[in-house]
Design a protein around this motif. Structure first.
Motif, short mmCIF file in Angstrom:
data_model
loop_
_atom_site.label_atom_id
_atom_site.label_comp_id
_atom_site.label_asym_id
_atom_site.label_seq_id
_atom_site.Cartn_x
_atom_site.Cartn_y
_atom_site.Cartn_z
N ILE A 112 0.10 26.13 19.62
CA ILE A 112 -0.43 25.51 20.84
C ILE A 112 -1.92 25.24 20.69
O ILE A 112 -2.45 24.20 21.11
N GLY A 113 -2.62 26.20 20.08
CA GLY A 113 -4.05 26.00 19.84
C GLY A 113 -4.33 24.81 18.96
O GLY A 113 -5.24 24.01 19.24
N TRP A 114 -3.54 24.67 17.90
CA TRP A 114 -3.73 23.50 17.03
C TRP A 114 -3.38 22.21 17.75
O TRP A 114 -4.01 21.17 17.52
N TYR A 115 -2.38 22.26 18.61
CA TYR A 115 -2.02 21.05 19.37
C TYR A 115 -3.18 20.66 20.29
O TYR A 115 -3.51 19.47 20.40
N ALA A 116 -3.80 21.64 20.92
CA ALA A 116 -4.96 21.36 21.78
C ALA A 116 -6.09 20.77 20.96
O ALA A 116 -6.74 19.80 21.37
N TRP A 117 -6.34 21.35 19.79
CA TRP A 117 -7.43 20.87 18.94
C TRP A 117 -7.18 19.44 18.48
O TRP A 117 -8.07 18.59 18.53
N GLY A 118 -5.96 19.15 18.01
CA GLY A 118 -5.65 17.80 17.55
C GLY A 118 -5.73 16.77 18.65
O GLY A 118 -6.23 15.66 18.45
N GLY A 145 -1.75 13.73 24.53
CA GLY A 145 -0.98 14.95 24.71
C GLY A 145 0.46 14.67 25.05
O GLY A 145 1.38 15.38 24.61
N VAL A 146 0.69 13.61 25.82
CA VAL A 146 2.06 13.20 26.18
C VAL A 146 2.73 12.47 25.02
O VAL A 146 3.89 12.72 24.69
N THR A 147 1.99 11.59 24.37
CA THR A 147 2.55 10.75 23.30
C THR A 147 3.02 11.58 22.12
O THR A 147 4.12 11.38 21.58
N PHE A 148 2.19 12.52 21.70
CA PHE A 148 2.48 13.26 20.48
C PHE A 148 3.73 14.13 20.57
O PHE A 148 4.31 14.49 19.55
N GLY A 315 6.77 21.86 28.04
CA GLY A 315 5.87 22.89 28.57
C GLY A 315 4.75 23.22 27.60
O GLY A 315 3.58 23.36 27.99
N GLY A 316 5.07 23.33 26.31
CA GLY A 316 4.05 23.62 25.31
C GLY A 316 3.03 22.50 25.18
O GLY A 316 1.83 22.74 25.06
N ALA A 317 3.51 21.24 25.21
CA ALA A 317 2.60 20.10 25.14
C ALA A 317 1.70 20.06 26.36
O ALA A 317 0.50 19.74 26.25
N GLY A 318 2.25 20.38 27.53
CA GLY A 318 1.43 20.42 28.74
C GLY A 318 0.35 21.47 28.65
O GLY A 318 -0.82 21.21 29.00
N LEU A 319 0.70 22.67 28.16
CA LEU A 319 -0.30 23.73 28.03
C LEU A 319 -1.36 23.35 27.00
O LEU A 319 -2.56 23.57 27.22
N GLY A 320 -0.93 22.77 25.87
CA GLY A 320 -1.89 22.34 24.85
C GLY A 320 -2.85 21.28 25.38
O GLY A 320 -4.05 21.31 25.08
N THR A 321 -2.34 20.36 26.19
CA THR A 321 -3.19 19.32 26.78
C THR A 321 -4.20 19.91 27.75
O THR A 321 -5.38 19.52 27.77
N VAL A 322 -3.75 20.87 28.56
CA VAL A 322 -4.67 21.54 29.49
C VAL A 322 -5.79 22.25 28.72
O VAL A 322 -6.96 22.17 29.09
N LEU A 323 -5.43 22.93 27.65
CA LEU A 323 -6.44 23.63 26.84
C LEU A 323 -7.42 22.64 26.21
O LEU A 323 -8.62 22.92 26.09
N ALA A 324 -6.92 21.48 25.82
CA ALA A 324 -7.82 20.44 25.29
C ALA A 324 -8.80 19.98 26.35
O ALA A 324 -10.00 19.83 26.09
N LEU A 325 -8.31 19.78 27.57
CA LEU A 325 -9.18 19.36 28.67
C LEU A 325 -10.21 20.43 29.02
O LEU A 325 -11.32 20.12 29.47
N LEU A 326 -9.87 21.70 28.81
CA LEU A 326 -10.78 22.80 29.13
C LEU A 326 -11.83 23.04 28.05
O LEU A 326 -12.66 23.94 28.18
N GLY A 327 -11.78 22.26 26.96
CA GLY A 327 -12.83 22.36 25.95
C GLY A 327 -12.52 23.26 24.77
O GLY A 327 -13.42 23.73 24.09
N MET A 328 -11.23 23.49 24.50
CA MET A 328 -10.87 24.36 23.39
C MET A 328 -11.34 23.80 22.05
O MET A 328 -11.46 24.53 21.07
N TYR A 329 -11.61 22.51 22.00
CA TYR A 329 -12.10 21.87 20.78
C TYR A 329 -13.34 22.58 20.24
O TYR A 329 -13.54 22.70 19.04
#
Length: 424
Positions: A112-118, A145-148, A315-329
């Motif tokens: 999930i972390g890598w998904y957020a980063w990517g 986040g939705v497309t991938f 659900g995992g893609a949604g959580l990864g997208t939220v983490l990306a929006l929160l600045g996990m990058y």
């Protein structure tokens, strides 16, 4: 009548892959190549590219690192093909019915972390490359986040079809780029004459090469378990994690060496190939992102003991997208490096359990659930993780070797003390 079963549609998340669903070499190889074709690997290559002469030092470091990585993944690929099981299901044998949920969490949240980063990475790079304002970043993160996750939602077939198109295109563009870079450096002689501009120890460099994909390699079993023969699984894993991952490291290192730039998209822009660079970036990250979120769905199915892989994918893609929006990058990389140390011991224990305890043949999966917790596996995992973190050398490999030895020794001791015990 005539339709696909629910288990088939969901890709058998809680059972071995049956014989009729097995695939050939090309199918397995393109999926694994798409998985290993990842921008972060190129940046890892860039870090070592400026620290060593190209020949023979840099090539030796890349070759050694990828031989170690491929050897580990190949061993897991063999076990998964023979058993039809992936890493999280094999974890039940050595950690127990309840104990195996810890590896599920580690493997799932790593991905999930890598998904957020990517997702964050491609949104940030697109806004820069296309000269868009920062206000576009959040909408693009949601879009990507939705497309991938779309091909992962479809399952193995979706991953396969995308990779069949994208992998040859990426390979062609990389070959053209390497040829132009060689020309710009003044030919092969020019490349060989470039002096390093940084210093780095060989051990640190090999650690970077191995660490680029060892966490992902631990979950390559999600696809090698679909292989029709052991040779297919082993060959596809070797191709992807030796040559495929090695090519990504080499491309990043080559760009850093010749242009002082490890970002392949920026290198392509310097070479007048920006349009191809944008397309490549998108395909490069997509073929890794869909595999990554597929890993999340499989780990989630085992954690929750459910067959609804598609729902967990969303659900995992949604959580990864939220983490990306929160600045996990901005803070993901150190966190993921730590998880990269914590993941490999899981693979070491699984290999020891299959080879030493079960002597190359698992009993039915139902027998793995007789014990709530197999403490030998839990103790070996904790000890191996501590050794990997605090010992010198290459942490991921140290963790694998320590886990293998500790689990094997622990089971031998317990078997002598309690010969008839089912749970050790």
């Amino acid at each position: 009548m005539g339709g696909r079963s629910d288990d088939s549609i969901e890709d058998y998340p809680q059972s071995p892959v049956p014989t009729h669903a097995r695939r050939g070499f090309l199918s397995t190889a393109v999926i694994l190549l798409g998985f290993t074709f990842f921008s972060a690997t190129m940046w890892g290559g860039g870090a070592i590219g400026v620290a060593f002469p190209f020949w023979p030092d840099l090539i030796a470091v890349i070759l050694l690192g990828n031989l170690l990585l491929a050897g580990y993944v190949v061993a897991l690929a063999y076990v998964s093909q023979k058993s039809g099981l992936n890493t999280v299901l094999m974890g039940r044998y050595c950690f127990g019915r309840v104990g195996s949920r810890w590896p599920d969490l580690v493997l799932g949240f790593t991905q999930i972390g890598w998904y957020a980063w990517g997702t964050a990475t491609i949104a940030i790079l697109f806004t820069g490359l296309l000269d868009l304002g920062d206000g576009w970043r959040a909408p693009l993160m949601v879009l990507f986040g939705v497309t991938f996750c779309w091909t992962a939602f479809i399952g193995y077939r979706g991953l396969e079809r995308l990779s069949l198109v994208s992998v040859p295109l990426m390979c062609l563009l990389i070959v053209v780029s390497l040829a132009i870079a060689t020309r710009d450096a003044g030919g092969v002689a020019g490349v060989l004459s470039i002096a390093p501009t940084a210093t780095m120890g060989v051990g640190e460099a090999v650690t970077i090469v191995v660490g680029t994909f060892i966490a992902g390699g631990t979950q390559a079993t999600n696809w090698t378990r679909f292989s029709d023969t052991p040779r297919t699984a082993v060959g596809a894993a070797a191709l992807a994690f030796l040559l495929g991952n090695g090519l990504m490291v080499l491309v990043g290192a080559y760009g850093a060496l010749v242009y002082g730039e490890s970002d392949i998209v920026q290198v392509l822009a310097m070479q007048g190939l920006l349009a191809g660079g944008v397309v490549m970036l998108f395909l490069n990250i997509w073929t890794t992102q869909d595999n990554t979120i597929y890993n999340v769905s499989v780990a989630g199915c085992d954690l929750l003991r459910t067959n609804r892989r598609r729902l967990i994918t969303l659900g995992g893609a949604g959580l990864g997208t939220v983490l990306a929006l929160l600045g996990m990058y901005d803070w993901l990389v150190p966190y993921m490096e730590m998880l990269g140390t914590l993941v490999p011991p899981i693979g070491g224990i699984i290999l020891a359990d299959f080879a030493v305890v079960h002597r190359g043949r698992y009993p039915p999966l139902e027998e793995a659930s007789r014990c709530a917790v197999r403490w030998t596996g839990v103790v070996a995992y904790v000890a191996a993780s501590v050794i990997a973190i605090y010992s010198p050398g290459i942490p991921p490999l140290t963790g694998i070797v320590a886990a293998f030895l500790l689990y094997g020794a622990g089971n031998w001791i317990e078997a002598r003390r309690h010969p008839s015990a089912d749970c050790r």
